[in-house]
Write an enzyme that holds these catalytic residues in place. Structure first.
Site, PDB file in Angstrom:
ATOM      1  N   GLU A   1     -11.444  -1.893   5.554  1.00 34.40           N
ATOM      2  CA  GLU A   1     -11.714  -1.113   4.252  1.00 34.40           C
ATOM      3  C   GLU A   1     -10.157  -1.014   3.667  1.00 34.40           C
ATOM      4  OE1 GLU A   1     -13.686   2.523   4.489  1.00 34.40           O
ATOM      5  OE2 GLU A   1     -13.690   2.548   1.919  1.00 34.40           O
TER       6      GLU A   1
HETATM    7  O1  LIG Z   1     -15.328   4.781   0.248  1.00 29.14           O
HETATM    8  P1  LIG Z   1     -16.360   5.954   0.507  1.00 29.14           P
HETATM    9  O2  LIG Z   1     -15.675   7.149   1.128  1.00 29.14           O
HETATM   10  O3  LIG Z   1     -17.662   5.460   1.211  1.00 29.14           O
HETATM   11  O4  LIG Z   1     -16.823   6.566  -0.801  1.00 29.14           O
HETATM   12  P2  LIG Z   1     -17.368   6.069  -2.198  1.00 29.14           P
HETATM   13  O5  LIG Z   1     -17.013   4.569  -2.141  1.00 29.14           O
HETATM   14  O6  LIG Z   1     -18.684   6.200  -2.508  1.00 29.14           O
HETATM   15  O7  LIG Z   1     -16.384   6.885  -3.117  1.00 29.14           O
HETATM   16  P3  LIG Z   1     -15.731   6.279  -4.798  1.00 29.14           P
HETATM   17  O8  LIG Z   1     -14.498   5.580  -4.555  1.00 29.14           O
HETATM   18  O9  LIG Z   1     -16.850   5.522  -5.631  1.00 29.14           O
HETATM   19  O10 LIG Z   1     -15.447   7.881  -5.355  1.00 29.14           O
HETATM   20  C1  LIG Z   1     -14.736   8.746  -4.721  1.00 29.14           C
HETATM   21  C2  LIG Z   1     -15.205  10.076  -4.863  1.00 29.14           C
HETATM   22  O11 LIG Z   1     -15.022  10.174  -6.291  1.00 29.14           O
HETATM   23  C3  LIG Z   1     -16.058  10.623  -7.161  1.00 29.14           C
HETATM   24  N1  LIG Z   1     -16.302  10.123  -8.526  1.00 29.14           N
HETATM   25  C4  LIG Z   1     -16.466   9.240  -9.046  1.00 29.14           C
HETATM   26  N2  LIG Z   1     -16.308   9.040 -10.333  1.00 29.14           N
HETATM   27  C5  LIG Z   1     -15.654  10.093 -10.609  1.00 29.14           C
HETATM   28  C6  LIG Z   1     -15.137  11.001 -12.044  1.00 29.14           C
HETATM   29  O12 LIG Z   1     -15.214  10.336 -13.105  1.00 29.14           O
HETATM   30  N3  LIG Z   1     -14.588  12.108 -11.574  1.00 29.14           N
HETATM   31  C7  LIG Z   1     -14.525  12.787 -10.600  1.00 29.14           C
HETATM   32  N4  LIG Z   1     -14.889  12.200  -9.390  1.00 29.14           N
HETATM   33  C8  LIG Z   1     -15.339  11.021  -9.607  1.00 29.14           C
HETATM   34  C9  LIG Z   1     -17.297  10.068  -6.290  1.00 29.14           C
HETATM   35  O13 LIG Z   1     -18.260  11.202  -6.427  1.00 29.14           O
HETATM   36  C10 LIG Z   1     -16.590  10.460  -4.842  1.00 29.14           C
HETATM   37  O14 LIG Z   1     -16.722  11.600  -4.492  1.00 29.14           O
HETATM   38 CA   LIG Z   2     -15.405   3.356  -1.287  1.00 27.64          CA
END
Ligand SMILES: O=P(O)(O)OP(=O)(O)OP(=O)(O)OC[C@H]1O[C@@H](n2cnc3c(O)ncnc32)[C@H](O)[C@@H]1O
Ligand SMILES: [Ca+2]
Length: 477
Positions: free
Chosen positions: A170
């Site tokens: 990753e």
């Molecule tokens: O990599 P992993 O840890 O598996 O997680 P993910 O891939 O699901 O994580 P993301 O990068 O998509 O998102 C990171 C975090 O940001 C949050 N997130 C997404 N859009 C957002 C926004 O507009 N404002 C604030 N937080 C947000 C989301 O819910 C996650 O907690």
């Molecule tokens: Ca991710």
């Protein structure tokens, strides 16, 4: 006597042959004219599902099947965000994980011409949410993976696999993506480090200026004929959702109970004054990132006090900097060379800092602005942003304070190199994007054309996608 030899090429034959040849030419021209149009529509496709802890995205890639000058362009044709939470949230209902993908996969069937379906590879890569589920309940994580695999195999596409990718993979993908977007991979010098903040884990990856003292943090691969030797670490439980739980868990454990009959009141400096929410302890402690506590069924009052410096102090407690078995560490005894060069910070690093308009200031000014923001009453915040998801909105003070603490106390950025960090909007982790890059030979398009994800001599992209999805092989493991 003159014998008149009969000429085999007398007129009727010539006319006949001329007709046949002309007809042949007409037919050939007609065929190529008819073929000409479809030639430009002849694309091949690949599908990748990025199954993150908070949600799953489906990416469809497209590249020309016929390549002029052996130049192929792979672009992100379509993205679909799966409704609901990430696949790891289906531990109690594994079948639901597979079903959740249906709508997006139906869309994929519409977007990709039917005659290409059977040869379109589909891959699913799961990240930290599934790593945590595997730690907590391996059987449940296998059932979830089985369920998504079955759902993908049911489609007319060519199923290639569904698996949990490692933290190192990753980290490396994030680094390749960031450097692809900033066109660094073609240049002999200067790559960007990558900082990825997900929901459940966070990754730091860069070219180190010193020897890597721990084998687990080193990753080597070849891109565009250059050899790269990277430092990478993925901190499981330090994505922003898990970090919030860690931090609240610590506060709850140290909050005394007034008496046995009243719920605990957690006075939280990372939430705005006037913010008041009743939660169950279960919502905080339902993670393998923390020891299980007895009070899981009890309610507590979550009350905001909006104090940035106290918030920072409380977040510091989730980083253990008291021991280091190497010459230097980030935190929790993890080796890290000193950060050097420029960094691209994406995912939640970007979502949060962009929302708060904190992407361009000095570290000092960032802190001042954030302190003011955190102390702003919740009512005012909610009224100013009526259309922003309330959960995100209530957490921005915590999230940004966590980001600063992670970068400064964790990774050891200082006010001197703070501005070496660029907060960048990146498309979600795109395995194919990274993989296609691996085979790209000519100049990638600029950041502004990010939808064009790879340009180059691509012998057969789908073969590469397949080969490279067996990730350990590209990293020479
Ligand atoms: O990599 P992993 O840890 O598996 O997680 P993910 O891939 O699901 O994580 P993301 O990068 O998509 O998102 C990171 C975090 O940001 C949050 N997130 C997404 N859009 C957002 C926004 O507009 N404002 C604030 N937080 C947000 C989301 O819910 C996650 O907690
Ligand atoms: Ca991710």
């Amino acid at each position: 006597m003159e014998v008149k030899v009969k000429n085999p090429w007398h007129r009727p034959v010539v006319i006949f042959l001329a007709c046949v040849i002309t007809a042949g030419i007409i037919i050939m021209v007609a065929i190529s004219v008819v073929q000409y149009k479809p030639l430009h529509q002849k694309y091949k496709y690949g599908i990748v599902l990025d199954a993150g802890s908070s949600h799953t995205s489906v990416f469809i890639y497209e590249w020309p099947a016929e390549k002029e000058n052996n130049t192929g362009m792979v672009r992100q044709k379509h993205t679909c965000n799966v409704q609901g939470k990430g696949i790891s949230s289906y531990s109690d209902n594994p079948m639901g994980a597979g079903t959740s993908l249906k709508d997006c996969m139906e869309e994929a069937k519409q977007k990709i011409p039917a005659h290409r379906h059977h040869e379109t590879p589909v891959y699913l890569g799961a990240t930290a949410g599934m790593r945590l589920l595997k730690m907590e309940n391996e059987e449940a994580s296998e059932k979830v993976l089985d369920s998504v695999a079955r759902s993908l195999k049911d489609l007319p596409f060519s199923y290639q696999g569904a698996r949990i990718i490692s933290g190192q993979e990753e980290g490396a993908f994030g680094w390749i993506t960031v450097n692809y977007l900033s066109e660094n991979l073609r240049k002999p010098t200067g790559t960007l480090g990558a900082l990825d903040l997900g929901g459940a884990s966070t990754q730091i990856t860069f070219v180190p200026q010193q020897e890597i003292e721990s084998h687990d943090n080193s990753i080597d691969f070849r891109l565009y004929g250059n050899d790269y030797h990277l430092y990478t670490h993925s901190f499981l439980c330090y994505g922003k959702d898990q970090a919030l739980k860690l931090s609240m868990g610590k506060k709850i454990e140290s909050t005394p109970k007034a008496d046995e009959t009243h719920p605990i009141e957690l006075r939280d400096p990372c939430f705005h004054p006037g913010y008041n929410f009743t939660r169950t302890a279960q919502t905080v402690f339902n993670t393998p990132c923390m020891k299980k506590v007895k009070m899981a069924n009890e309610n507590f009052f979550h009350v905001g006090t909006g104090n940035w410096s106290q918030c920072r102090q409380s977040i510091r407690k989730i980083f253990n900097t008291s021991y280091c078995p190497y010459s230097r560490c980030s935190f929790n005894g993890v080796f890290q060379p000193s950060v050097s060069g420029n960094f691209g910070a994406f995912s939640a690093f970007f979502f949060v800092m962009d929302f708060l308009k904190l992407t361009n200031d000095s570290l000092d000014l960032t802190k001042q602005k954030l302190a003011t923001y955190c102390s702003t009453p919740w009512k005012e915040i909610a009224e100013t942003h009526p259309h922003i998801n309330k959960k995100y909105l209530s957490e921005y003070c915590f999230s940004a304070t966590y980001i600063l603490t992670l970068l400064e106390d964790g990774y050891k950025f200082t006010s001197n190199n703070w501005n070496d960090i660029s907060f960048i909007k990146k498309r979600k982790l795109t395995i194919v994007l990274d993989e296609a890059d691996v085979v790209v030979q000519t100049t990638p398009k600029s950041l502004h054309q990010a939808e064009v994800i790879a340009v180059g001599a691509v012998a057969d992209v789908s073969e590469y996608l397949h080969a490279i999805f067996q990730i350990p092989s590209i990293f020479g493991k």
